[in-house]
Design a protein around this motif. Sequence first.
Motif, short mmCIF file in Angstrom:
data_model
loop_
_atom_site.label_atom_id
_atom_site.label_comp_id
_atom_site.label_asym_id
_atom_site.label_seq_id
_atom_site.Cartn_x
_atom_site.Cartn_y
_atom_site.Cartn_z
N TRP A 6 1.29 -1.29 -0.35
CA TRP A 6 -0.03 0.32 0.34
C TRP A 6 0.99 1.58 0.04
O TRP A 6 0.61 2.29 -0.46
N VAL A 7 2.09 1.36 0.97
CA VAL A 7 2.72 2.41 0.81
C VAL A 7 4.05 2.98 -0.48
O VAL A 7 3.58 3.14 -1.06
N VAL A 8 4.03 1.39 -1.69
CA VAL A 8 4.69 1.54 -2.46
C VAL A 8 3.93 1.54 -3.66
O VAL A 8 4.34 3.11 -4.33
N ARG A 16 -1.27 6.40 -15.10
CA ARG A 16 -1.86 5.23 -15.27
C ARG A 16 -1.71 3.60 -15.30
O ARG A 16 -3.31 2.98 -15.63
N TYR A 17 -1.01 3.32 -14.25
CA TYR A 17 -1.27 2.03 -13.81
C TYR A 17 -1.50 2.70 -12.46
O TYR A 17 -0.96 1.36 -11.32
N HIS A 18 -1.63 3.07 -12.08
CA HIS A 18 -1.97 3.09 -10.58
C HIS A 18 -2.97 2.06 -10.19
O HIS A 18 -3.01 1.20 -9.01
N GLY A 19 -4.34 1.24 -10.80
CA GLY A 19 -5.26 1.25 -10.24
C GLY A 19 -4.56 -0.21 -11.23
O GLY A 19 -4.91 -1.19 -10.22
N VAL A 20 -4.18 -0.83 -12.20
CA VAL A 20 -3.54 -1.90 -12.45
C VAL A 20 -2.42 -2.24 -11.28
O VAL A 20 -2.32 -3.56 -10.92
N GLY A 21 -1.67 -1.63 -10.68
CA GLY A 21 -0.28 -1.37 -9.33
C GLY A 21 -0.92 -2.22 -8.77
O GLY A 21 -0.76 -3.05 -7.94
N GLY A 22 -2.33 -1.42 -7.97
CA GLY A 22 -2.52 -1.53 -6.96
C GLY A 22 -3.32 -3.02 -7.16
O GLY A 22 -3.30 -3.35 -6.24
#
Length: 111
Positions: A6-8, A16-22
């Motif tokens: 969650w921190v990383v 643009r990749y926040h959703g996929v990465g999360g």
Amino acid sequence: MGTLPWVVNSEIYPLRYHGVGGGIAAVANWVSNLVVSLTFLTLIEAIGTSGTFLLFAGCSLTGLVAIFFLVPETKGLQFEEVEKMLEKGYKPSLLFCCNRNTKQQSAVQGG
């Protein structure tokens, strides 16, 4: 894995990749929790309570060391600087344990 995903997520991924990465980090976190839950009682029967907790502590320590050396330090860097550093290609070095932030900033500035 604890709170690290969650921190990383909030600092490392481009917008643009926040959703996929999360999503990937959440799945990896829950899968690791599932592995611990599925193996806990079996390990206690096989190696005892102390052995089980020592095994999990060893895994945690290994992960902590890997994170220390492999995850870039982003403290004090703007989001654009982090993105630039990662676009250039972040190459972790096992030789710089004490001045991580200085190396990261010089990499962002092109030096």
